[in-house]
Design a protein around this motif. Structure first.
Motif, PDB file in Angstrom:
ATOM      1  N   GLY A   1      41.720  47.349  51.697  1.00 21.78           N
ATOM      2  CA  GLY A   1      41.494  46.309  50.877  1.00 21.78           C
ATOM      3  C   GLY A   1      41.670  44.907  50.366  1.00 21.78           C
ATOM      4  N   SER A   2      42.727  44.418  50.679  1.00 17.67           N
ATOM      5  CA  SER A   2      43.681  43.497  51.050  1.00 17.67           C
ATOM      6  C   SER A   2      42.664  42.386  51.520  1.00 17.67           C
ATOM      7  N   TRP A   3      42.323  42.660  52.359  1.00 18.18           N
ATOM      8  CA  TRP A   3      41.318  41.803  53.650  1.00 18.18           C
ATOM      9  C   TRP A   3      40.955  40.264  52.774  1.00 18.18           C
ATOM     10  N   GLU A   4      40.211  41.048  51.958  1.00 12.13           N
ATOM     11  CA  GLU A   4      39.230  39.415  51.176  1.00 12.13           C
ATOM     12  C   GLU A   4      40.440  38.195  50.842  1.00 12.13           C
ATOM     13  N   SER A   5      41.414  39.068  50.175  1.00  9.54           N
ATOM     14  CA  SER A   5      42.613  37.839  49.382  1.00  9.54           C
ATOM     15  C   SER A   5      42.925  37.142  50.316  1.00  9.54           C
ATOM     16  N   LEU A   6      43.287  37.879  51.487  1.00 12.53           N
ATOM     17  CA  LEU A   6      44.213  37.257  52.786  1.00 12.53           C
ATOM     18  C   LEU A   6      43.372  36.942  53.252  1.00 12.53           C
ATOM     19  N   HIS A   7      42.073  36.742  53.421  1.00 11.17           N
ATOM     20  CA  HIS A   7      41.127  35.843  54.115  1.00 11.17           C
ATOM     21  C   HIS A   7      41.166  34.469  52.963  1.00 11.17           C
ATOM     22  N   ALA A   8      40.572  34.579  51.536  1.00 11.32           N
ATOM     23  CA  ALA A   8      40.904  33.683  51.001  1.00 11.32           C
ATOM     24  C   ALA A   8      42.526  32.832  50.627  1.00 11.32           C
ATOM     25  N   PHE A   9      42.894  33.414  50.531  1.00  8.39           N
ATOM     26  CA  PHE A   9      44.055  32.636  50.203  1.00  8.39           C
ATOM     27  C   PHE A   9      45.535  31.920  51.489  1.00  8.39           C
ATOM     28  N   GLY A  10      45.337  33.504  52.158  1.00  8.48           N
ATOM     29  CA  GLY A  10      46.576  33.350  53.524  1.00  8.48           C
ATOM     30  C   GLY A  10      47.809  33.883  52.903  1.00  8.48           C
ATOM     31  N   LEU A  11      48.316  32.781  53.376  1.00  9.00           N
ATOM     32  CA  LEU A  11      50.169  32.426  52.933  1.00  9.00           C
ATOM     33  C   LEU A  11      50.389  31.919  51.434  1.00  9.00           C
ATOM     34  N   ARG A  12      49.251  31.392  51.196  1.00  9.20           N
ATOM     35  CA  ARG A  12      49.667  30.487  49.666  1.00  9.20           C
ATOM     36  C   ARG A  12      50.488  31.626  49.073  1.00  9.20           C
ATOM     37  N   PHE A  13      49.584  32.591  49.141  1.00 11.71           N
ATOM     38  CA  PHE A  13      49.913  33.463  48.155  1.00 11.71           C
ATOM     39  C   PHE A  13      51.271  33.797  48.092  1.00 11.71           C
ATOM     40  N   LEU A  14      51.516  33.716  49.199  1.00  9.47           N
ATOM     41  CA  LEU A  14      53.221  34.371  48.970  1.00  9.47           C
ATOM     42  C   LEU A  14      54.187  33.368  47.615  1.00  9.47           C
ATOM     43  N   VAL A  15      53.426  31.658  47.772  1.00 15.99           N
ATOM     44  CA  VAL A  15      54.380  31.167  47.256  1.00 15.99           C
ATOM     45  C   VAL A  15      53.459  30.867  46.175  1.00 15.99           C
ATOM     46  N   SER A  16      52.141  30.331  46.211  1.00 16.50           N
ATOM     47  CA  SER A  16      51.479  30.117  45.123  1.00 16.50           C
ATOM     48  C   SER A  16      52.293  31.157  43.298  1.00 16.50           C
ATOM     49  N   SER A  17      52.316  29.733  42.291  1.00 15.58           N
ATOM     50  CA  SER A  17      52.595  30.369  40.951  1.00 15.58           C
ATOM     51  C   SER A  17      51.669  30.813  39.919  1.00 15.58           C
ATOM     52  N   THR A  18      50.458  30.166  40.250  1.00 12.12           N
ATOM     53  CA  THR A  18      49.006  30.645  39.393  1.00 12.12           C
ATOM     54  C   THR A  18      48.893  31.935  39.792  1.00 12.12           C
ATOM     55  N   TRP A  19      47.823  32.494  38.443  1.00 10.61           N
ATOM     56  CA  TRP A  19      47.332  33.679  38.712  1.00 10.61           C
ATOM     57  C   TRP A  19      46.869  33.598  37.604  1.00 10.61           C
ATOM     58  N   ASN A  20      45.421  33.120  38.148  1.00  5.72           N
ATOM     59  CA  ASN A  20      44.328  32.741  36.925  1.00  5.72           C
ATOM     60  C   ASN A  20      43.035  33.363  37.378  1.00  5.72           C
ATOM     61  N   PRO A  21      42.707  34.503  37.005  1.00 10.72           N
ATOM     62  CA  PRO A  21      41.324  35.226  36.706  1.00 10.72           C
ATOM     63  C   PRO A  21      40.462  34.639  36.954  1.00 10.72           C
ATOM     64  N   VAL A  22      40.546  33.380  36.001  1.00 11.36           N
ATOM     65  CA  VAL A  22      39.249  32.948  35.259  1.00 11.36           C
ATOM     66  C   VAL A  22      38.530  31.917  36.465  1.00 11.36           C
ATOM     67  N   THR A  23      39.489  30.797  36.864  1.00 15.28           N
ATOM     68  CA  THR A  23      39.251  30.679  37.772  1.00 15.28           C
ATOM     69  C   THR A  23      38.946  31.005  39.388  1.00 15.28           C
ATOM     70  N   SER A  24      39.658  32.579  38.872  1.00  8.59           N
ATOM     71  CA  SER A  24      40.184  32.783  40.697  1.00  8.59           C
ATOM     72  C   SER A  24      40.889  32.509  41.662  1.00  8.59           C
ATOM     73  N   THR A  25      42.138  32.017  41.316  1.00  7.89           N
ATOM     74  CA  THR A  25      43.077  31.347  41.768  1.00  7.89           C
ATOM     75  C   THR A  25      44.242  32.352  41.727  1.00  7.89           C
ATOM     76  N   PHE A  26      45.055  32.349  42.465  1.00  5.64           N
ATOM     77  CA  PHE A  26      45.618  33.849  42.840  1.00  5.64           C
ATOM     78  C   PHE A  26      47.477  33.860  43.845  1.00  5.64           C
ATOM     79  N   GLY A  27      48.516  33.955  43.067  1.00  4.46           N
ATOM     80  CA  GLY A  27      49.670  34.062  43.724  1.00  4.46           C
ATOM     81  C   GLY A  27      50.143  34.647  43.657  1.00  4.46           C
ATOM     82  N   ALA A  28      51.151  35.460  44.447  1.00  4.45           N
ATOM     83  CA  ALA A  28      52.391  36.348  43.819  1.00  4.45           C
ATOM     84  C   ALA A  28      53.618  36.041  43.411  1.00  4.45           C
TER      85      ALA A  28
END
Lengths: 280, 336, 345
Positions: free
Chosen positions: B53-80
């Motif tokens: 299920g997370s394949w697409e997101s893993l592909h789009a953000f990679g490891l940045r996902f773990l260190v990014s603080s942005t969670w913006n559904p409008v611009t589709s930028t996500f970080g955890a």
């Protein structure tokens, strides 16, 4: 001067007893506070009609959560039927039959599973049982609930079986009882109290869960007897009512919560009684 | 020839004369192993679904996902990152409080309390586990949060406000409230299981300790609790699991703000809460995928935390409980 | 095994067994899922519908607008309901042509927690409301607020901005309004069911209950909730300045006025926020029902078509009004009926 500093040791002991008593009372007191609050909020809506009628829309007097109660019994019942035998068997495996690194690996997986949020498990049940079949069902909710119960049941079975003294086990085998019977007729009954606690805790926990139901049981306003159809569930109804704008629904949510807690209470009592009755 | 079960001794020689027993033993062993196998398949299947299920997101953000603080559904930028912080901190607070209080309360219920108190108190504590999540959440929002804001936070801030964890304004909802609410929710797990484990400690151990002159409290502290030690650890692990995965109650009192702040009084956000809040409304596939990836991260946190716990916590082999009490008593006698 | 043999287990097995033996329901059960906003309206309306049509029972569950769309695309429900119509991507995922029908109309009020009651409600202009949510106006005694509310003593406390933490159509409509009222909001934040809220001291509440609860518990808080919520719970509501420059409160009449300014709404042009018309209330929106144009099961499709036709009609909309929704203006009812006629069943 008392030998071994007895006076001081007794004082420390008394202090310890007071502290632990306070901890226990604090927890019990918190529950009483919560129950009182729920009671005060929901007692207006609590009447015999509430537990025997189907939900009615806002603005119509009466209405109840009868189908939710039935749904909860069915869904939790099937979940327990799935989880308890399987969980106990896995516990038996971990305690007696496992070999090599596998038992520790399975214990580890159990701990990992217990940390997964219920909504992810609901999603898993949805992917397995709802999407391919094209409709929601109470059964898929039971499967999700069973997965939530498993870590607790497995862990407590494991601990309980290992806590039975070796002498009991060896005595049974020494008498020539076959292996399977030694486990099922001698060791398991000895471990029953602890396993029951684990099962009751697991059942109590899942009766209060809501998130997995959104994608699995779906909910219903009607009577439903077929577990392969969408079905109402009490905690889901409570949740839907609680976040609505209407005071009458809020009251019904609190009353429903009272019913839920009372049901688990009764379950606990029954289980303890049956346990005491079965003891030699 | 016949199946030999671990810890259950060698297979009885009488299989030859009673072949049906052999079948029963064998089937039982197969059933047990099959159950274990099915369980493994279930958990691995869950993991596989989360990864898929997370394949697409893993592909789009990679490891940045773990260190990014942005969670913006409008611009589709996500970080955890903020969610990981909130989850870990709130669960740790809860485990600290519930673990200590739970074991202490269990000791009281199992050892010190007279019968007529122990039974009803035990019941009450187990009932705490039956309260639905949403009720906890609403109670937390309407009763606990104002209570903490009015009676607990001001003295804390007055005396310890210089500490960064108690700095800043307190709205009533935040990490602090969430941690305490979670502690209340996981308390029964720790207390009930520990209570039964303490009861299961063989009386010979206790009697041996008393015989050597230890008081009741000392027996509990030095003999009984350590004997139940690994079980208590297991109960705490289960309780931590519940705290990590709790969704609805937490989301009502944590403030739902995706920021990392040093103060415990600041609003925060947990992984489960954000998934529960946004999953039913997310419609773009990368949004959904990011949410599933949060579930995957939670799974991995569980993997890491439990792995660490196993490595670090040494489970002592208390082969000679008696000798421990003996040594301790002798030392006391020498000291007095 | 002893555990299986215990009385409890026997009881559970027996009970599970009876579930299979139960009588089959006589009525056909249609399933719908989606928006929580319309749930109270739908539950009452479908109850009334089943009263007069004994052979049809509609099971609608509020799992969220996005959930409704997901389940609709997955074909696990007969119809979906969403506060925001399906967009291009979702329609593409659906694979087949979809008919979307406006079925309910509602407004959003701004509620707040101030020590003194303000007759008529606190006055907030479009720009000021946007600036509060942007975090630019941080305290209640800000001169801009004082200018709009002469004679009201506003305390010197921080403004705590409360928003929805769960993704929701309510947030979509509110951010749609903020984007229309403030270019800065449009650029910095945008429109969405979930957005990244910029204000420093902001908290998210789950559901209307969470937002209203947070506002009620936190002195100095401000938040947006559905109209029904404000009326049912007697919360203070602000007066907003609409685009025409008039001060309006959130009522059925002002929301209907907003809706009436745009009768030809469609799934691609559906926004009715910040309308320029006399007494139009600036924050309002529709809920949409969706059904496949060519339903696979024709008989079920026909039943859903009939139900939807009834829902947009006078009787059902009167029920909506009784629950503090806003009945669809008659011109919008016409648009809805035309859409329903496209369903081939």
């Amino acid at each position: 001067m008392t030998p071994f500093g007895l006076r001081r040791r007794r004082f420390v002991g008394a202090l310890g007893q007071v502290i632990t008593a306070l901890c226990a009372s604090l927890a019990a007191g918190t529950l009483v506070v919560i129950l009182l609050y729920v009671f005060m909020q929901g007692v207006h809506a609590l009447n015999p009609a509430f537990v025997t009628q189907l939900p009615r829309p806002v603005g119509m007097a009466g209405g109840g959560v009868a189908n939710g109660i039935l749904g909860s019994i069915v869904i939790v019942g099937i979940a327990a039927l799935l989880a308890v035998p399987m969980g106990v068997l896995v516990g038996v495996y971990l305690a007696f039959y496992g070999r090599g690194p596998f038992p520790e690996g399975i214990r580890y997986l159990g701990e990992v599973l217990s940390g997964v949020p219920s909504i992810a498990i609901g999603l898993f049940a949805y992917t397995l049982l709802v999407q391919p079949l094209g409709h929601f069902s109470a059964f898929s909710a039971s499967v999700a609930f069973a997965m939530l119960m498993l870590p607790l049941v497995i862990r407590t079975s494991d601990e309980a079986l290992r806590a039975v003294p070796v002498s009991v086990r060896e005595g049974a085998l020494a008498l020539g009882i076959p292996t399977y019977a030694a486990v099922t007729h001698v060791v398991l009954p000895a471990a029953r109290p602890l396993i029951t606690t684990g099962v009751l805790l697991a059942v109590a926990r899942i009766t209060g869960e809501t998130a997995p139901l959104l994608f699995t049981a779906f909910g219903s306003q009607f009577w439903e007897y077929n577990p392969f159809n969408p079905m109402a569930e009490l905690s889901l109804q409570i949740f839907t009512y609680a976040i609505s704008p209407y005071t009458e629904w809020h009251e019904q949510a609190w009353a429903g919560a009272l019913v839920l807690i009372a049901a688990v209470f009764v379950l606990n009592v029954l289980a303890r009684i049956s346990l005491r009755g079965a003891r030699r | 020839m016949a199946a030999s079960a671990n810890g259950l001794g060698d297979a009885p020689r009488s299989y030859a004369t009673r072949p049906h027993i052999f079948l029963l033993d064998r089937s039982f062993a197969i059933a047990v192993n099959a159950a274990a196998g099915i369980f493994v398949v279930l958990v691995l299947g869950l993991f596989a679904m989360l990864v898929h299920g997370s394949w697409e997101s893993l592909h789009a953000f990679g490891l940045r996902f773990l260190v990014s603080s942005t969670w913006n559904p409008v611009t589709s930028t996500f970080g955890a990152l903020p969610f990981v912080y909130g989850t870990v901190v709130s669960s740790l607070i809860a485990l600290l409080i519930a673990g200590i209080l739970g074991v202490l309360a269990a000791a009281y219920l199992a050892e010190f309390a007279p019968r007529f108190i122990a039974a009803p108190l035990s019941f009450l504590i187990e009932m705490l586990a039956a309260v639905p999540s949403v009720v906890f959440g609403l109670w937390g929002l309407f009763v606990l949060a104002p209570f903490l804001r009015t009676y607990v936070a001001p003295p804390l801030q007055a005396h310890l406000g210089w500490l960064p964890i108690f700095a800043g304004p307190y709205y009533g909802v935040g990490l602090f409230t969430a941690g305490i609410l979670l502690a209340i929710m996981i308390f029964p797990t720790v207390a009930a299981i520990t209570r039964d484990l303490i009861r299961a400690v063989p009386s010979e151990m206790r009697e041996g300790s008393y015989a050597l002159g230890a008081t009741r409290w000392e027996t509990v502290r030095r003999v009984v609790l350590p004997a139940a030690g690994s079980g208590i650890f297991g109960a705490c692990v289960l309780a931590l699991g519940r705290a990590l995965g709790e969704t609805i109650a937490v989301t009502m009192v944590i403030g739902n703000r995706a920021v990392i702040a040093a103060s415990l009084f600041a609003p925060s956000y947990t992984l489960s809460s954000v998934v529960a809040n946004e999953f039913t409304e997310a419609t773009t596939s990368v949004y959904l995928s990011a949410l599933v990836e949060l579930g995957l991260i939670l799974f991995l946190i569980s993997v890491v935390v439990n792995g660490l716990a196993r490595l670090l916590i040494w489970k002592p082999q208390l082969l000679a409980n008696g000798s421990r009490v003996l040594t301790w008593t002798l030392r006391r006698r020498a000291g007095a | 095994m002893p555990i299986l043999r215990s009385r409890f287990m026997l009881g559970a097995v027996a009970l599970a067994g009876t579930t299979f033996a139960g009588p089959a329901l006589a009525a056909t059960q249609l399933t719908g899922a989606g928006s929580t906003f319309v749930y109270p309206f739908f539950s009452k309306a479908f109850y009334a519908y089943s009263d007069s049509h004994k052979d049809i029972a509609v099971n609608y569950q509020s799992i969220g607008s996005g959930g409704g769309i997901q389940q609709f695309i997955a074909k696990t429900v007969d119809f979906g309901a969403s506060d925001v119509p399906m967009d291009k991507n979702e329609l593409q995922r659906a694979g087949a042509p979809v008919v979307q029908v406006p079925v309910a109309l509602g407004g959003e009020a701004i509620t707040y927690n101030l020590p003194t009651a303000i007759p008529g409600g606190l006055r907030l202009s479009r720009q000021v409301l946007a600036d509060i949510y942007l975090g630019k106006i941080g305290r209640w005694n800000d001169p801009q607020l004082a200018k709009l509310n002469p004679g009201v003593s506003l305390p010197d406390v921080p403004i705590i901005v409360v928003h929805r933490s769960d993704g929701s159509g309510t947030t979509y409509i509110f951010t749609d309004f903020l984007s229309s009222a403030s270019n800065e909001w449009k650029q910095k934040v945008g429109i969405g069911k979930s957005v990244q809220w910029p204000a420093q001291s902001s908290v998210g509440g789950k559901g209307n209950e969470g937002v209203a609860g947070s506002v009620r518990q936190t002195p100095g808080a401000i938040g947006y909730v559905e109209l029904a919520y404000v009326i049912e719970n007697k919360l203070p509501a602000a007066q907003l300045e609409n685009r025409a420059g008039r001060w309006v409160s959130c009522t059925a009449a002002t929301v209907a006025a907003a809706a009436a300014t745009k009768p030809n709404i469609s799934a691609t042009d559906f926004s009715i926020v910040d309308r320029d018309g006399g007494s139009a209330y600036p924050i309002a929106g529709y809920t949409w029902a969706m059904i496949y144009q060519q339903p696979q099961d024709k008989s079920r499709g026909k039943m859903v078509k009939d139900v939807l036709g009834w829902i947009v009609g006078e009787d059902a909309q009167r029920i909506a009004g009784s629950l503090n929704y806003v009945p669809l203006p008659s011109n919008v009812q016409g648009t809805a009926r035309k859409a329903i006629a496209q369903i081939q069943a």
